[in-house]
Design an enzyme around this catalytic site. Structure first.
Site, PDB file in Angstrom:
ATOM      1  N   MET A  45       2.785  -5.316  -5.160  1.00 40.32           N
ATOM      2  CA  MET A  45       3.158  -5.774  -3.898  1.00 40.32           C
ATOM      3  C   MET A  45       3.236  -7.186  -3.935  1.00 40.32           C
ATOM      4  SD  MET A  45       1.947  -2.882  -1.283  1.00 40.32           S
ATOM      5  CE  MET A  45       0.016  -3.341  -1.147  1.00 40.32           C
ATOM      6  N   LEU A  62       1.036 -12.014  -7.140  1.00 44.65           N
ATOM      7  CA  LEU A  62       0.529 -11.713  -8.421  1.00 44.65           C
ATOM      8  C   LEU A  62      -0.672 -12.644  -8.959  1.00 44.65           C
ATOM      9  CD1 LEU A  62       4.018 -11.113 -10.237  1.00 44.65           C
ATOM     10  CD2 LEU A  62       2.485  -9.339  -8.787  1.00 44.65           C
ATOM     11  N   HIS A  93      -2.433  -8.377 -12.366  1.00 50.77           N
ATOM     12  CA  HIS A  93      -0.950  -8.071 -12.517  1.00 50.77           C
ATOM     13  C   HIS A  93      -0.480  -8.387 -14.025  1.00 50.77           C
ATOM     14  CE1 HIS A  93      -1.229  -8.284  -8.251  1.00 50.77           C
ATOM     15  NE2 HIS A  93      -0.853  -6.931  -8.212  1.00 50.77           N
ATOM     16  N   GLN A 133       2.367   2.601   3.366  1.00 51.96           N
ATOM     17  CA  GLN A 133       0.890   2.745   2.892  1.00 51.96           C
ATOM     18  C   GLN A 133      -0.003   2.107   3.713  1.00 51.96           C
ATOM     19  OE1 GLN A 133       2.143   1.281  -1.207  1.00 51.96           O
ATOM     20  NE2 GLN A 133      -0.098   0.459  -0.899  1.00 51.96           N
ATOM     21  N   GLN A 163      -5.811   5.738  -6.466  1.00 52.12           N
ATOM     22  CA  GLN A 163      -4.788   5.784  -6.519  1.00 52.12           C
ATOM     23  C   GLN A 163      -3.904   5.971  -7.750  1.00 52.12           C
ATOM     24  OE1 GLN A 163      -2.027   2.255  -5.043  1.00 52.12           O
ATOM     25  NE2 GLN A 163      -2.424   1.367  -7.148  1.00 52.12           N
ATOM     26  N   VAL A 201      -9.145  -6.649 -14.316  1.00 48.68           N
ATOM     27  CA  VAL A 201      -9.553  -7.888 -14.607  1.00 48.68           C
ATOM     28  C   VAL A 201     -10.529  -8.374 -13.709  1.00 48.68           C
ATOM     29  CG1 VAL A 201      -8.397 -10.441 -14.863  1.00 48.68           C
ATOM     30  CG2 VAL A 201      -7.238  -8.308 -16.065  1.00 48.68           C
TER      31      VAL A 201
HETATM   32  O1  PAF Z   1      -1.178  -1.121  -5.998  1.00 46.11           O
HETATM   33  C1  PAF Z   1      -0.332  -1.513  -5.594  1.00 46.11           C
HETATM   34  O2  PAF Z   1      -0.057  -2.645  -5.485  1.00 46.11           O
HETATM   35  C2  PAF Z   1       0.390  -0.608  -4.696  1.00 46.11           C
HETATM   36  O3  PAF Z   1      -0.415   0.542  -3.810  1.00 46.11           O
HETATM   37  C3  PAF Z   1       1.683   0.102  -5.572  1.00 46.11           C
HETATM   38  C4  PAF Z   1       1.224   0.839  -6.461  1.00 46.11           C
HETATM   39  C5  PAF Z   1       2.491  -1.079  -5.867  1.00 46.11           C
HETATM   40  C6  PAF Z   1       2.347   0.905  -4.432  1.00 46.11           C
HETATM   41  O4  PAF Z   1       2.885   0.332  -3.266  1.00 46.11           O
END
Ligand code: PAF
Length: 272
Positions: free
Chosen positions: A32, A35, A39, A63, A155, A178
């Site tokens: 999302m 970063l 990431h 979400q 998740q 991390v």
């Molecule tokens: O973990 C995240 O950043 C989000 O939940 C994802 C997997 C990109 C889905 O929107």
């Protein structure tokens, strides 16, 4: 170097088709945005595992509950692009809302199993939204594999289940969380911690690690409150697939408006 950016499915698929014609494999790192080094570790793993890496950035509204932080979720595309270029990303997929949820969109996914309890008890909309957007991203991009961080342990279990149940032809891979030097798991939401909250936040990792190393979880909530957290949503010991057992310690706690989650796997030999 400039980073190619696809903002719609046609552009995404055309780029990936070119790679496929050249016999190349593709990894997807769904994010999302905002970063951080966590990431970038996913991206680095993608570069090890596949010829090409696509990173997606989409702040997924389905979400978030209406009461949650969708509007103030951090967004920094320019900073993200610079980080992705430096990390060797091949393509940024940054769709507008209409590329994911076009007008008239009315399909839902209702995951069960690992999507029940823990986070879902506090964020009931979360995993339906994650399952939906990940399914869209997977079918739009068609990667060989997608890479997720272990901090969001539940998740990952949900996404794995959805991929298996819907016969989606990709592998789900994970990368260890991390952490900052003091143990705090990297998260886009950490930037909302003020100095006092930032000093308290590593207690979540300390308490979960203590349990992973063998301490009884019975005082975990009290310890987090004593450390300065405002409330504790849960601390739970589960098997890796989230069934009852002792393989990973999961927790979520709140510091003002910031909700932190973490997951600490139990090292082999420490707990049954
Ligand atoms: O973990 C995240 O950043 C989000 O939940 C994802 C997997 C990109 C889905 O929107």
């Amino acid at each position: 170097m400039t980073l190619p950016i696809a903002r719609d499915v046609a552009t995404l698929r055309a780029t990936i088709a070119g790679w496929r014609d050249a016999g190349q494999s593709v990894a997807l790192v769904p994010t999302m945005g905002a970063l951080h080094a966590g990431h970038l570790a996913l991206l680095a793993r993608g570069r090890e595992l596949a010829d090409r890496v696509v990173t997606s950035i989409f702040v997924n509204p389905t979400q978030f509950a209406p009461t949650e932080d969708l509007a103030r979720y951090p967004r920094d595309e320019a900073g993200d692009v610079a980080a992705l270029v430096a990390a060797g990303c091949d393509l940024l997929y940054a769709p507008g809302p209409e590329a994911i949820y076009p007008p008239g969109f009315c399909t839902a996914i209702l995951p069960g199993g690992p999507a029940l309890g823990l986070e879902a008890a506090f964020r009931p909309q979360m995993y339906g939204g994650v399952a939906l957007v990940c399914t869209k991203l997977f079918t739009q991009c068609g990667p060989d594999l997608a890479i997720f961080g272990e901090k969001d342990w539940q998740q990952v279990q949900v996404v794995r289940r959805v991929v298996a149940d819907l016969d989606l032809p990709l592998r789900i891979m994970t990368v260890a969380t991390v952490r900052e030097a003091d143990g705090l798991a990297m998260s886009s939401r950490n930037r909302f911690l003020d100095a006092r909250a930032r000093a308290i936040a590593p207690a979540l990792y300390r308490v979960l690690s203590g349990i992973a190393e063998g301490r009884a979880p019975v005082r975990a909530e009290a310890e987090l409150l004593e450390a300065g957290f405002d409330s504790v949503d849960y601390v739970a010991l589960r098997r890796r697939d989230l069934s009852p057992g002792g393989e990973v310690v999961l927790g979520a706690a709140r510091l003002g408006a910031v909700r932190l989650i973490d997951a600490v796997p139990v090292s082999a030999g420490e707990r049954g």
